[in-house]
Design a protein around this motif. Structure first.
Motif, mmCIF file in Angstrom:
data_model
loop_
_atom_site.group_PDB
_atom_site.id
_atom_site.type_symbol
_atom_site.label_atom_id
_atom_site.label_comp_id
_atom_site.label_asym_id
_atom_site.label_seq_id
_atom_site.Cartn_x
_atom_site.Cartn_y
_atom_site.Cartn_z
ATOM 1 N N CYS A 132 34.639 44.508 52.612
ATOM 2 C CA CYS A 132 34.316 44.822 51.215
ATOM 3 C C CYS A 132 33.054 43.990 50.722
ATOM 4 O O CYS A 132 32.187 44.550 50.015
ATOM 5 N N TRP A 214 39.385 47.001 43.523
ATOM 6 C CA TRP A 214 39.167 47.254 45.053
ATOM 7 C C TRP A 214 40.398 47.671 45.950
ATOM 8 O O TRP A 214 40.949 46.912 46.133
ATOM 9 N N GLY A 222 35.857 50.803 47.950
ATOM 10 C CA GLY A 222 37.189 50.437 47.554
ATOM 11 C C GLY A 222 37.635 51.395 46.331
ATOM 12 O O GLY A 222 38.534 51.169 45.699
#
Ligand code: 13P
Ligand code: SF4
Length: 379
Positions: A132, A214, A222
């Motif tokens: 992420c 996300w 995400g």
């Protein structure tokens, strides 16, 4: 240095299942007397009554991390809680300066049942969080993003925060931690509990549209657009507590219909729709204090784990206390810690054959400690 017997083979667990509560309690008390101050049993408020009654100290996540950090006299910690709490205790109880004061003795932190995890903590894995972070770096300036992990997370995530200028929070200090983070950056990346992140941020005036969620299983960003991410103030991880997500706005409405004066008190892990309807909120310790300080005759519906609410009912017969949901919301993993596991782990400790010792590796512990200490400094 210790009252332990000479090590023999580990005592097997199975025979402990056959013992009744009275015998288990007596044997646990015997180990407590034998080990005296060397043994510290910590218990979280969600523990079963018969277990919490045997804890030396009890508290919410924040208090327990503080108590573990202050535990200079004990030689052994048994943690009646869940895995991330035992990891945190290992990290803070065995920090280098304290180890030196104990002639290098590393306090083993025992979790009586290794299956006592936290489903929320399991919703964010370090590889997912790192992916992420990398993906976000293609869209926004990560130097201005402060990662904040809820204490309900693996040590590796706390270490991630330590390495990236971030911090840990608990349900009792989330707002102060977010204020700390916004003094150091323009955005916060908050994991794993979307609800605590959202409820706290909304209380600080941050709009819902500035809080994209996300989803670690979505294909790109995400599940968000680049505009969503650029326009964000707080990026929330798609994690939740399986216990607190069961409280619904209909439950609040049902209690209010029946009794317009009833006070609704919830834990901030509850979904926003419930949190917004509540009169008061707080960590488990704050919930306890609120009820202790409430006038006799006051009426409450409480949205948090069942064992704690039932205990409050018993301890405050002068107040009317209800569980906010019509269905049972209990933390099945906290419940794994029972008298057989506690007795088994304590007798093994006393026999010199510690079982279920939670040990965080030095490198992870070093960085995680930085993020935890930033939080402890705030209070
Ligand atoms: P507290 O921070 O209130 O102890 O809560 C911990 C927890 O796991 C709640 O689900
Ligand atoms: Fe985890 Fe929820 Fe249990 Fe707390 S109540 S330990 S957040 S699963």
């Amino acid at each position: 240095m210790s009252t332990l017997d000479t090590p023999t083979a580990t005592l097997p667990f199975e025979p402990y299942r056959e013992l009744d509560s009275a015998e288990l309690t007596e044997r646990i008390q015997a180990v407590r007397s034998q080990m005296g101050k060397e043994l510290l049993i910590l218990g979280h408020h969600y523990q079963q009554d018969e277990v919490i009654a045997l804890a030396d100290l009890r508290g919410d996540s924040y208090q327990l991390s503080k108590l573990a950090a202050q535990s200079r006299d004990c030689r052994y910690i048994v943690f009646c809680g869940v895995h991330f709490m035992a990891e945190t205790a290992d990290i803070v109880a065995n920090r280098p300066e304290v180890l030196a004061g104990r002639d290098g003795w590393r306090v083993p932190v025992v979790l009586p049942d290794l299956a006592a995890g936290c489903s929320m903590a399991d919703m964010a894995e370090i590889e997912q969080v790192e992916n992420c972070w990398d993906e976000l770096s293609e869209v926004i300036d990560m130097d201005r993003v402060v990662p904040v992990t809820y204490i309900n997370s693996a040590a590796s995530l706390k270490a991630f925060c330590g390495r990236h200028g971030g911090i840990v929070c608990t349900s009792s200090n989330a707002r102060a931690v977010l204020e700390w983070a916004f003094e150091r950056g323009d955005r916060v990346f908050f994991f794993p509990d979307q609800h605590l992140g959202r409820n706290t941020s909304m209380g600080m005036g941050i709009a819902l549209e500035q809080m994209p969620v996300w989803d670690p299983f979505a294909d790109e960003l995400g599940g968000n657009s680049e505009e969503d991410i650029r326009g964000s103030k707080v990026i929330l991880w798609k994690g939740w507590c399986s216990v607190h997500q069961m409280f619904r706005p209909e439950h609040v409405e049902m209690f209010r219909r029946r009794d317009p004066e009833i006070r609704i008190l919830v834990h901030p892990e509850c979904p926003r729709e419930v949190f917004e309807l509540a009169d008061e909120f707080g960590s488990t310790n704050k919930i306890i204090q609120t009820i202790q300080q409430a006038p006799a005759g006051s009426r409450w519906a409480i949205g948090t784990e069942l064992h704690l609410v039932n205990r409050l009912k018993q301890e405050h017969p002068d107040k009317e206390i209800h569980f906010l949901s019509p269905v049972v919301c209990m933390c099945a993993t906290m419940y794994r810690i029972d008298l057989p596991h506690l007795c088994w782990s304590l007798e093994n400790l006393a026999a010199g054959t510690p079982v279920n010792v939670i040990e965080v590796d030095d490198e992870t512990a070093k960085w995680a400690r930085i993020a935890i200490e930033r939080m402890l400094d705030i209070g």
